[in-house]
Write an enzyme that holds these catalytic residues in place. Structure first.
Site, PDB file in Angstrom:
ATOM      1  N   ASP A 100       0.827  -1.201   0.000  1.00 45.70           N
ATOM      2  CA  ASP A 100       0.000   0.000   0.000  1.00 45.70           C
ATOM      3  C   ASP A 100       0.870   1.263   0.000  1.00 45.70           C
ATOM      4  O   ASP A 100       2.076   1.226   0.301  1.00 45.70           O
ATOM      5  CB  ASP A 100      -0.887  -0.042   1.261  1.00 45.70           C
ATOM      6  CG  ASP A 100      -2.188   0.726   1.101  1.00 45.70           C
ATOM      7  OD1 ASP A 100      -2.311   1.508   0.145  1.00 45.70           O
ATOM      8  OD2 ASP A 100      -3.082   0.549   1.962  1.00 45.70           O
ATOM      9  N   ASP A 155     -10.612   2.298  -3.200  1.00 43.71           N
ATOM     10  CA  ASP A 155     -11.121   2.179  -1.832  1.00 43.71           C
ATOM     11  C   ASP A 155     -12.640   2.298  -1.808  1.00 43.71           C
ATOM     12  O   ASP A 155     -13.254   2.150  -0.765  1.00 43.71           O
ATOM     13  CB  ASP A 155     -10.520   3.268  -0.935  1.00 43.71           C
ATOM     14  CG  ASP A 155      -9.223   2.799  -0.293  1.00 43.71           C
ATOM     15  OD1 ASP A 155      -8.913   1.600  -0.389  1.00 43.71           O
ATOM     16  OD2 ASP A 155      -8.509   3.647   0.291  1.00 43.71           O
TER      17      ASP A 155
HETATM   18  C1  DGJ Z   1      -5.800   1.958   1.914  1.00 42.65           C
HETATM   19  C2  DGJ Z   1      -6.199   0.716   1.194  1.00 42.65           C
HETATM   20  O1  DGJ Z   1      -6.670   1.009  -0.067  1.00 42.65           O
HETATM   21  C3  DGJ Z   1      -7.218  -0.018   2.039  1.00 42.65           C
HETATM   22  O2  DGJ Z   1      -7.702  -1.134   1.350  1.00 42.65           O
HETATM   23  C4  DGJ Z   1      -6.581  -0.408   3.331  1.00 42.65           C
HETATM   24  O3  DGJ Z   1      -5.543  -1.305   3.083  1.00 42.65           O
HETATM   25  C5  DGJ Z   1      -6.056   0.833   4.042  1.00 42.65           C
HETATM   26  N1  DGJ Z   1      -5.210   1.619   3.183  1.00 42.65           N
HETATM   27  C6  DGJ Z   1      -5.292   0.462   5.264  1.00 42.65           C
HETATM   28  O4  DGJ Z   1      -4.650   1.514   5.818  1.00 42.65           O
END
Ligand code: DGJ
Length: 736
Positions: free
Chosen positions: A486, A556
């Protein structure tokens, strides 16, 4: 000139001084003009031979400067369709190259010096790029240009694939002079097209709203699409397409430009005063200044230039195959991707081993294949204010260490995946306490937090080594099958403590090169781990990252209706095997919208499928639906992930969205159709399919009805009308 190839994809006509790159699908033609300037002549559908008819029309145009030392008023770089332009040479359009020389001049005149044609495709040192499985798949033309005064040399590289409508282009600059120069701009590609009405397609968006298809006319002036956020960005993807006003999903001309890069980028589209169009694609020149000492070189990233005369689906088909087959690598390139459950939207950081175990057990019951432990398992992280940079397990949550939990997951016959955010640092971390200098920070200035975190200067070797060693210690001590990589903020405070003042303009690009280095190391050392890219959802969805990680978290935003547009737009440039999509809870956490489990499943099953909700909270009836979805996905997964994807109806253009997947041998087709808002008096519209064998018959396996492939594609069929909003239907057709 050294011509080593027998079976030619690239010809050079000595008399006409014309290069013709061709395969059965495309031709790309350019010439060496008076003064040694390269001029673009044609890119598009294959022509057998070029007979010289496109000699650049000449004219005395006022205020268009002529070549130094000549009296010819009809010849000017200002309206020549140039193959690669620079600055201060009389071409007043946006330049491809801006080189600052020791005396401060930014003028260069790049002229033809030599060229080579060879089999294969050279590697781009330190950069991701499309590759070949064997040298006969493609040929490469390298044209060397030189600026006589500064002795700066440019090698324009063109690789044409034998069986794909694709030309990979990049540029390598070498300083053959004796003094240091600075590269202020070096586009990977320039394409000048003759005057015509064109439209440009881009993929803008925002966090939780990525890659919407945007289509607009190319008007006079310059339109640029870019990111200055240090990364590809949710806000503007680094893919654009140029098409005719009447191009649609199935017909018409379209050119695609995919930058194989994950940092600041810029795509410029300029319509000049005479209607000609210039496209420039490459690293964003803003905040970029790269020093090249005598005898040193600079290599740009690659652009994949594609052409289709079968509309946008034709373009996507080429790109999906290319990115899957010749950009993605490793064990998982063609592997069926596991159906996962991720605990993020189920628990956020509020979990411990005991709380997670029932989720794991439930996942097993429902037939899922992998459990992914997301953010919050390391350091002392209970919220997003701490611990980034400390990649050791949080004892409070896993008292016996992470391995015991990983083993528990494995004994449930699930794979175990783990979340990392390796490029970041929290102030509240051991890493910061020990190495406060590891982050990007302008001396004397307070850095800007974003989500309470800061960016590591990953361009520095010591920083990379630290992170690499921490991650590999963990991977060596705990059996991990998948990593979600991430990145949850963009880059500010652009200053690297490892660089002298005059090289600070290199910080952004060095960050990307450092990231690629780290990824190359880890993916090579751990070939059995499936890596998934992520950046607050789909903030770094690009062809560069795909070279290291074959799939990426698309957004997200897990709302099924919002996802229709996001996945529709993303699919223009990226294969379905790269798009992770999960079923989450309803009402949705990002939009508050209520949708059925069926529709959520249908949208998520149109990508790399998974769940992201608390499975233990599902009702018995919902669990039955989930079990059915999981077993259905297992059946259709090869076609979804590796079949031909075809967009049918764009959700941004009406109340209906539809797409389909066809097996490579056309024996099976899976169709998803979505009706958005309910209507009291709906139109009786027919759904028409595509990509089937017109000569064969197909059966709808649910209704038992038989249709000719030609019928399904031409007459289409009426769908049943269902009450309520956000309905979905799936059809499975198989050859009779
Ligand atoms: C952003 C990601 O896109 C989410 O799926 C998740 O992993 C969060 N970060 C966690 O901080």
């Amino acid at each position: 000139m050294n011509s080593t190839v027998t079976e030619q994809l690239i010809d050079f006509n000595e008399k006409q001084r014309v290069f013709h790159l061709h395969n059965n699908l495309i031709s790309y033609i350019f010439s060496i003009e008076k003064g040694g300037f390269l001029s673009h002549l044609y890119f598009g559908k294959r022509v057998r031979n070029y007979h010289g008819q496109l000699k650049n029309p000449q004219r005395d145009r006022g205020f268009s400067d002529n070549l130094p030392g000549t009296q010819d008023r009809t010849y000017s770089l200002d309206f020549l369709l140039q193959e690669y332009s620079s600055q201060g040479d009389g071409d007043f359009r946006k330049p491809a190259a801006v080189i600052r020389q020791a005396n401060g001049s930014q003028s260069t005149f790049f002229v033809y010096r030599a060229h080579t044609i060879s089999s294969g495709k050279p590697k781009l040192e330190g950069l991701p790029a499309a590759y070949l499985l064997d040298g006969s798949e493609a040929q490469t033309l390298t044209v060397t240009l030189e600026d006589e005064l500064s002795h700066v040399e440019l090698e324009l590289m063109y690789t044409i694939y034998r069986d794909r409508p694709v030309i990979a282009r990049s540029v390598k600059l070498t300083n053959k002079g004796t003094t240091t120069i600075n590269v202020e701009k070096l586009a990977s590609l320039q394409l000048d097209l003759p005057a015509d009405r064109k439209q440009v397609i881009s993929l803008p968006g925002a966090h939780m709203n990525e890659r919407h298809l945007e289509r607009e006319n190319v008007n006079f002036g310059v339109k640029s699409f870019s990111s200055r956020r240090g990364t590809t960005s949710h806000q503007m993807n680094n893919f654009i397409a140029l098409c005719d006003p009447n191009t649609d999903e199935f017909t018409g001309d379209v050119y695609g430009f995919s930058l194989v890069y994950s940092g600041n980028h810029k795509e410029e589209v300029e319509k000049d005063p005479y209607g000609a169009i210039r496209i420039l694609v490459g690293i964003n020149d803003e905040q970029f200044d790269w020093q090249v000492k005598s005898k040193q070189s600079f290599q740009t990233p690659e652009v994949l230039l594609t052409y289709s005369d079968n509309g946008f689906n034709g373009l996507s088909h080429t790109l999906h195959k290319l990115l899957r087959e010749r950009v993605a690598r490793g064990k998982f390139q063609y592997a069926l991707r596991p159906i996962l459950v991720n605990n993020w939207e189920a628990t956020f950081m509020d979990f411990n081993e005991d709380k997670l175990k029932p989720l794991v057990a439930e996942a097993k019951q429902l037939g899922l294949e992998m459990f992914v432990l997301d953010d919050g398992w390391f350091g002392h992280r209970d919220d997003d204010r701490s611990s980034l940079g400390d990649w050791q397990v949080f004892q409070k949550k896993f008292p016996a260490g992470l391995k015991r939990f990983a083993d528990y997951v494995h004994t449930n016959h699930l794979k175990f995946g783990l979340w990392f955010e390796p490029e970041m640092i929290s102030i509240d971390s051991e890493l910061y306490r020990q190495h406060p200098d590891y982050m990007l920070q302008v001396p004397g200035r307070q850095p800007s937090p974003s989500r309470d975190q800061y960016v590591l200067d990953i361009g520095r070797e010591a920083v990379r080594e630290n992170i690499h060693d921490q991650i590999s210690q963990l991977l060596d001590s705990c059996p991990i099958d998948y990593i979600k990589w991430d990145m949850n903020r963009h880059l500010t405070d652009i200053y690297s403590k490892a660089l002298p003042a005059e090289r600070q303009g290199e910080t952004f690009h060095r960050y990307v090169l450092g990231l690629y280095k780290l990824l190359e190391e880890l993916t090579t050392e751990y070939p059995n781990i499936l890596f998934e890219g992520c950046s607050g959802g789909g903030g770094r969805f690009d062809a560069g990252l795909l070279y290291y990680m074959p799939q990426s978290w698309t957004s997200d935003n897990t709302d099924a209706v919002a996802r229709m547009q996001i996945q529709y737009g993303t699919s223009l440039a990226y294969p379905v095997s790269s798009m992770a999509a999960h079923v989450s809870v309803s009402p949705n956490q990002q939009t508050g919208r209520t949708t059925s489990l069926q529709t959520r499943g249908a949208v998520a099953m149109s990508g790399v499928f998974g769940y992201e909700l608390d499975l233990t909270q599902l009702t018995v009836a919902e669990k039955t639906v989930v079990k059915k979805q999981v077993s259905l996905y297992k059946k259709i997964r090869p076609i979804i992930q590796y079949g031909t994807f075809i967009r049918l109806l764009d959700p941004s253009k009406g109340n209906h969205c539809a797409w389909m997947f066809v097996a490579t041998d056309k024996s099976v087709a899976v169709v998803f159709s979505f009706k958005l808002l309910a209507e009291a008096q709906p139109d009786f519209k027919r759904l028409k399919l595509a990509g089937l064998d017109p000569q064969k018959d197909y059966q709808n396996t649910t209704s038992g009805e038989i249709f000719g492939g030609d019928e399904l594609m031409n007459t289409g069929f009426y769908e049943s009308i269902q009450p309520g909003d956000f309905n979905s239907q799936m059809y499975y057709f198989k050859l009779v």
